[in-house]
Enzyme design. Structure first.
Site, PDB file in Angstrom:
ATOM      1  N   GLN A   1      -5.305  -2.403   9.239  1.00 23.62           N
ATOM      2  CA  GLN A   1      -4.616  -3.396   8.893  1.00 23.62           C
ATOM      3  C   GLN A   1      -5.805  -4.123   9.909  1.00 23.62           C
ATOM      4  O   GLN A   1      -4.996  -4.503  10.645  1.00 23.62           O
ATOM      5  CB  GLN A   1      -3.385  -3.258   8.584  1.00 23.62           C
ATOM      6  CG  GLN A   1      -3.021  -5.373   7.681  1.00 23.62           C
ATOM      7  CD  GLN A   1      -3.767  -4.249   6.211  1.00 23.62           C
ATOM      8  OE1 GLN A   1      -3.712  -3.650   5.295  1.00 23.62           O
ATOM      9  NE2 GLN A   1      -3.715  -5.945   5.383  1.00 23.62           N
TER      10      GLN A   1
ATOM     11  N   ASP B   1     -11.138   1.912   3.313  1.00 20.93           N
ATOM     12  CA  ASP B   1     -11.631   1.168   3.421  1.00 20.93           C
ATOM     13  C   ASP B   1     -12.468   0.397   3.561  1.00 20.93           C
ATOM     14  O   ASP B   1     -13.280  -0.481   2.124  1.00 20.93           O
ATOM     15  CB  ASP B   1     -11.395   0.342   4.480  1.00 20.93           C
ATOM     16  CG  ASP B   1      -9.615  -1.120   4.494  1.00 20.93           C
ATOM     17  OD1 ASP B   1      -9.464  -0.335   3.248  1.00 20.93           O
ATOM     18  OD2 ASP B   1      -9.066  -0.762   5.444  1.00 20.93           O
TER      19      ASP B   1
ATOM     20  N   LYS C   1       0.941  -0.832   0.210  1.00 22.34           N
ATOM     21  CA  LYS C   1      -0.157   0.214  -0.311  1.00 22.34           C
ATOM     22  C   LYS C   1       1.017   1.629  -0.276  1.00 22.34           C
ATOM     23  O   LYS C   1       0.588   2.374  -0.734  1.00 22.34           O
ATOM     24  CB  LYS C   1      -0.975  -0.534   1.119  1.00 22.34           C
ATOM     25  CG  LYS C   1      -1.817  -0.846   0.997  1.00 22.34           C
ATOM     26  CD  LYS C   1      -2.659  -1.195   2.407  1.00 22.34           C
ATOM     27  CE  LYS C   1      -4.026  -2.512   1.732  1.00 22.34           C
ATOM     28  NZ  LYS C   1      -4.552  -3.026   3.088  1.00 22.34           N
TER      29      LYS C   1
END
Ligand code: NAP
Length: 302
Positions: free
Chosen positions: A109, A132, A65
């Site tokens: 995460q 997200d 990322k």
């Protein structure tokens, strides 16, 4: 690739969907937009990733990322915690990131250590920075068809179908898997106006899965079971999207493992009109979707 059936009668032209190339194209488009933003005197989009502990998979995903951000000209930040961080400490950091005016979006995460409630952490994220697309507000917006941050994998799959001009309207789409990050949101996107597929969501309790799958014009496998989808489960000429990425032992490789999809590629591919490989299919599109969401956050939040 041209494939022949057993009777040497039907020829199907199979197209291998190149997720890597499509993602690179999109990255190029994002980089152009970032250049323009900076030329207009605005700061580049800024994404942060919160990483707890030292899980190998999570470390790799976060490193990707950050690399992706660098490639398109975004700023990125990594916020690290040890495994023993408390839920309250993590929540405090989430609040700090929510209120940081220099930050457009951030992700925490997953998975998190067992003593931390993922639900509580996700719900603490400001939906305007939830790139997200996991916050219940953003999931609700998705269900209602209100523009929002779309969960990265479903977003990437729909974008891939669009860019390959694969017809979806009125098609029978079967999704195997109903997780909150893939199958469920994907089923909503695929049935939305504009995409217009007729969607069936299959799962571990589905009866006669082979028959259900064999009726699909578009079959999307997202169950996490290597090579589960075999040729007998696929209709001639179907579009097959393989989301699965399971690490399997591969002593011949440097890492000792390689990724396997949910589709038995060699026997399924000759029957398909389109198919995604693993790796190089859905994975790169998932990564680029996070960049698209961050770009959107930078545009709407300022
Ligand atoms: P998950 O949360 O474990 O969900 C798996 C789903 O598959 C569940 O709904 C489960 O049904 C269903 N399932 C499992 N075995 C089945 C069977 N034998 N028959 C029918 N349905 C079955 O998995 P996930 O997070 O959605 O991930 C799925 C796969 O995609 C994994 O390999 C993951 O690594 C991969 N993935 C890839 C990307 C990418 O970017 N390429 C992104 C995300 C995930 P129940 O609900 O009934 O248990």
């Amino acid at each position: 690739m041209l494939a022949q059936d057993d009777n040497s009668k039907i020829l199907i032209k199979m197209i291998l969907i190149d997720g890597k190339k499509t993602a690179e194209d999109i990255k190029g488009e994002i980089a152009e937009q970032v250049k323009q933003m900076v030329a207009d005197g605005k700061r580049a989009p800024h994404l942060a990733a919160v990483l707890v502990g030292h899980d190998g998979g999570s470390e790799t995903y976060v490193a990707f990322k950050i690399k992706d951000c660098e490639e398109v000209g975004f700023r990125s930040s990594l916020v690290r915690f040890e495994d023993n961080v408390t839920e309250d400490e993590l929540i405090a950091k989430v609040h700090e990131l929510n209120n940081d005016p220099d930050l457009d979006g951030f992700i925490v995460q997953l998975p998190l250590p067992k003593h931390i409630s993922e639900k509580r952490i996700i719900e603490a994220i400001d939906p305007r920075k939830d790139v997200d697309g996991f916050h219940p507000v953003n999931v609700g917006r998705l269900v209602l068809g209100i523009p929002t941050f779309l969960s990265a994998t479903p977003y990437g799959i729909v974008e891939l179908l669009k860019r390959y001009r694969i017809p979806t309207s009125g098609k029978n789409c079967v999704i195997v898997g109903r997780s909150n990050i893939v199958g469920r949101p994907l089923s909503i996107l695929m049935s939305q106006k504009g995409v217009n597929a007729t969607v069936t969501v299959a799962h571990s309790q589905t009866k006669d899965l082979e028959k259900v799958c064999a009726e699909a014009d578009i079959l999307i496998a997202a169950l996490g079971s290597p090579e589960f989808i075999t040729a007998n489960m696929v209709k001639e000429g179907a579009v097959v999207i393989d989301v699965g990425t399971t690490r399997v032992n591969a002593p011949e490789t440097k890492s000792g493992w390689r990724l396997k999809g949910d589709v038995k590629f060699d026997e399924v591919a000759p029957k398909c009109s389109y198919i995604t490989p693993v790796p190089g299919g859905v994975g790169p599109m998932t990564r680029v979707s996070l960049l698209l969401n961050t770009l959107l956050a930078a545009k709407i939040n300022r």
